[in-house]
Scaffold this motif. Sequence first.
Motif, PDB file in Angstrom:
ATOM      1  N   GLY A 153       0.788  -1.223   0.000  1.00  0.00           N
ATOM      2  CA  GLY A 153       0.000   0.000   0.000  1.00  0.00           C
ATOM      3  C   GLY A 153       0.818   1.270   0.000  1.00  0.00           C
ATOM      4  N   GLU A 154       0.374   2.217   0.840  1.00  0.00           N
ATOM      5  CA  GLU A 154       1.001   3.531   0.873  1.00  0.00           C
ATOM      6  C   GLU A 154       2.454   3.470   1.336  1.00  0.00           C
ATOM      7  N   GLU A 155       2.750   2.561   2.258  1.00  0.00           N
ATOM      8  CA  GLU A 155       4.120   2.427   2.746  1.00  0.00           C
ATOM      9  C   GLU A 155       5.053   2.003   1.604  1.00  0.00           C
ATOM     10  N   ARG A 156       4.603   1.056   0.779  1.00  0.00           N
ATOM     11  CA  ARG A 156       5.410   0.612  -0.360  1.00  0.00           C
ATOM     12  C   ARG A 156       5.585   1.745  -1.369  1.00  0.00           C
ATOM     13  N   ASP A 157       4.509   2.495  -1.597  1.00  0.00           N
ATOM     14  CA  ASP A 157       4.588   3.627  -2.526  1.00  0.00           C
ATOM     15  C   ASP A 157       5.618   4.648  -2.056  1.00  0.00           C
ATOM     16  N   GLN A 158       5.630   4.914  -0.742  1.00  0.00           N
ATOM     17  CA  GLN A 158       6.566   5.896  -0.193  1.00  0.00           C
ATOM     18  C   GLN A 158       8.008   5.406  -0.299  1.00  0.00           C
ATOM     19  N   VAL A 159       8.240   4.141   0.052  1.00  0.00           N
ATOM     20  CA  VAL A 159       9.595   3.584  -0.032  1.00  0.00           C
ATOM     21  C   VAL A 159      10.052   3.543  -1.487  1.00  0.00           C
ATOM     22  N   ARG A 160       9.158   3.187  -2.390  1.00  0.00           N
ATOM     23  CA  ARG A 160       9.481   3.147  -3.822  1.00  0.00           C
ATOM     24  C   ARG A 160       9.922   4.520  -4.305  1.00  0.00           C
ATOM     25  N   ALA A 161       9.193   5.563  -3.919  1.00  0.00           N
ATOM     26  CA  ALA A 161       9.531   6.926  -4.336  1.00  0.00           C
ATOM     27  C   ALA A 161      10.880   7.353  -3.738  1.00  0.00           C
ATOM     28  N   ASP A 162      11.117   7.016  -2.482  1.00  0.00           N
ATOM     29  CA  ASP A 162      12.377   7.391  -1.830  1.00  0.00           C
ATOM     30  C   ASP A 162      13.573   6.684  -2.463  1.00  0.00           C
ATOM     31  N   VAL A 163      13.404   5.396  -2.776  1.00  0.00           N
ATOM     32  CA  VAL A 163      14.493   4.633  -3.400  1.00  0.00           C
ATOM     33  C   VAL A 163      14.780   5.175  -4.801  1.00  0.00           C
ATOM     34  N   ALA A 164      13.716   5.474  -5.558  1.00  0.00           N
ATOM     35  CA  ALA A 164      13.897   6.018  -6.908  1.00  0.00           C
ATOM     36  C   ALA A 164      14.598   7.372  -6.850  1.00  0.00           C
ATOM     37  N   LYS A 165      14.242   8.191  -5.871  1.00  0.00           N
ATOM     38  CA  LYS A 165      14.880   9.499  -5.707  1.00  0.00           C
ATOM     39  C   LYS A 165      16.359   9.324  -5.364  1.00  0.00           C
ATOM     40  N   GLY A 166      16.664   8.352  -4.513  1.00  0.00           N
ATOM     41  CA  GLY A 166      18.052   8.101  -4.137  1.00  0.00           C
ATOM     42  C   GLY A 166      18.881   7.573  -5.287  1.00  0.00           C
ATOM     43  N   TYR A 167      18.268   6.821  -6.190  1.00  0.00           N
ATOM     44  CA  TYR A 167      19.009   6.232  -7.321  1.00  0.00           C
ATOM     45  C   TYR A 167      19.398   7.284  -8.348  1.00  0.00           C
ATOM     46  N   LYS A 168      18.755   8.445  -8.303  1.00  0.00           N
ATOM     47  CA  LYS A 168      19.079   9.504  -9.259  1.00  0.00           C
ATOM     48  C   LYS A 168      20.423  10.155  -8.956  1.00  0.00           C
ATOM     49  N   LYS A 169      20.945   9.939  -7.742  1.00  0.00           N
ATOM     50  CA  LYS A 169      22.268  10.475  -7.401  1.00  0.00           C
ATOM     51  C   LYS A 169      23.314   9.718  -8.223  1.00  0.00           C
ATOM     52  N   PRO A 170      24.332  10.401  -8.718  1.00  0.00           N
ATOM     53  CA  PRO A 170      25.300   9.772  -9.628  1.00  0.00           C
ATOM     54  C   PRO A 170      26.036   8.564  -9.051  1.00  0.00           C
ATOM     55  N   LYS A 171      26.402   8.588  -7.794  1.00  0.00           N
ATOM     56  CA  LYS A 171      27.195   7.505  -7.208  1.00  0.00           C
ATOM     57  C   LYS A 171      26.344   6.430  -6.541  1.00  0.00           C
ATOM     58  N   ALA A 172      25.034   6.582  -6.539  1.00  0.00           N
ATOM     59  CA  ALA A 172      24.167   5.621  -5.852  1.00  0.00           C
ATOM     60  C   ALA A 172      24.112   4.307  -6.618  1.00  0.00           C
ATOM     61  N   SER A 173      24.225   3.201  -5.883  1.00  0.00           N
ATOM     62  CA  SER A 173      24.082   1.880  -6.483  1.00  0.00           C
ATOM     63  C   SER A 173      22.912   1.177  -5.815  1.00  0.00           C
ATOM     64  N   ILE A 174      22.435   0.132  -6.434  1.00  0.00           N
ATOM     65  CA  ILE A 174      21.334  -0.633  -5.844  1.00  0.00           C
ATOM     66  C   ILE A 174      21.774  -1.183  -4.494  1.00  0.00           C
ATOM     67  N   ARG A 175      22.997  -1.666  -4.437  1.00  0.00           N
ATOM     68  CA  ARG A 175      23.504  -2.247  -3.192  1.00  0.00           C
ATOM     69  C   ARG A 175      23.602  -1.209  -2.075  1.00  0.00           C
ATOM     70  N   SER A 176      24.054  -0.001  -2.400  1.00  0.00           N
ATOM     71  CA  SER A 176      24.152   1.038  -1.369  1.00  0.00           C
ATOM     72  C   SER A 176      22.769   1.498  -0.916  1.00  0.00           C
ATOM     73  N   LEU A 177      21.827   1.595  -1.847  1.00  0.00           N
ATOM     74  CA  LEU A 177      20.459   1.955  -1.469  1.00  0.00           C
ATOM     75  C   LEU A 177      19.820   0.879  -0.596  1.00  0.00           C
ATOM     76  N   ALA A 178      20.078  -0.382  -0.927  1.00  0.00           N
ATOM     77  CA  ALA A 178      19.543  -1.482  -0.123  1.00  0.00           C
ATOM     78  C   ALA A 178      20.046  -1.382   1.311  1.00  0.00           C
ATOM     79  N   ALA A 179      21.321  -1.059   1.478  1.00  0.00           N
ATOM     80  CA  ALA A 179      21.883  -0.910   2.824  1.00  0.00           C
ATOM     81  C   ALA A 179      21.288   0.308   3.532  1.00  0.00           C
ATOM     82  N   ASP A 180      21.125   1.406   2.820  1.00  0.00           N
ATOM     83  CA  ASP A 180      20.586   2.631   3.412  1.00  0.00           C
ATOM     84  C   ASP A 180      19.147   2.455   3.895  1.00  0.00           C
ATOM     85  N   PHE A 181      18.344   1.729   3.119  1.00  0.00           N
ATOM     86  CA  PHE A 181      16.932   1.559   3.445  1.00  0.00           C
ATOM     87  C   PHE A 181      16.650   0.249   4.191  1.00  0.00           C
ATOM     88  N   ASP A 182      17.703  -0.518   4.479  1.00  0.00           N
ATOM     89  CA  ASP A 182      17.577  -1.805   5.173  1.00  0.00           C
ATOM     90  C   ASP A 182      16.646  -2.749   4.412  1.00  0.00           C
TER      91      ASP A 182
END
Length: 88
Positions: free
Chosen positions: A27-56
Amino acid sequence: MTTDQETAAPQPRGPRPPQVRRPRLRGEERDQVRADVAKGYKKPKASIRSLAADFDLSFGLTRTLLQEAGVTLRGRRGDRDNRTADAK
């Protein structure tokens, strides 16, 4: 010749701690996390692995959330266009 390890009786390990499972993102929680992860991936040095660690989150869930958000995933070597332009 035998070692102490070969002749020693196995030690009991005791009971395992109970497994703690995280509830599914829905639901809404997934939508919020999805938006936050997508926003974080737009940073040049962000990787999927680093985002996974950041968001647990697991690597697989992070990748799935990015795909659900419609994000174009970068290749393993990052942004190769910048490197080839600099080399010319």
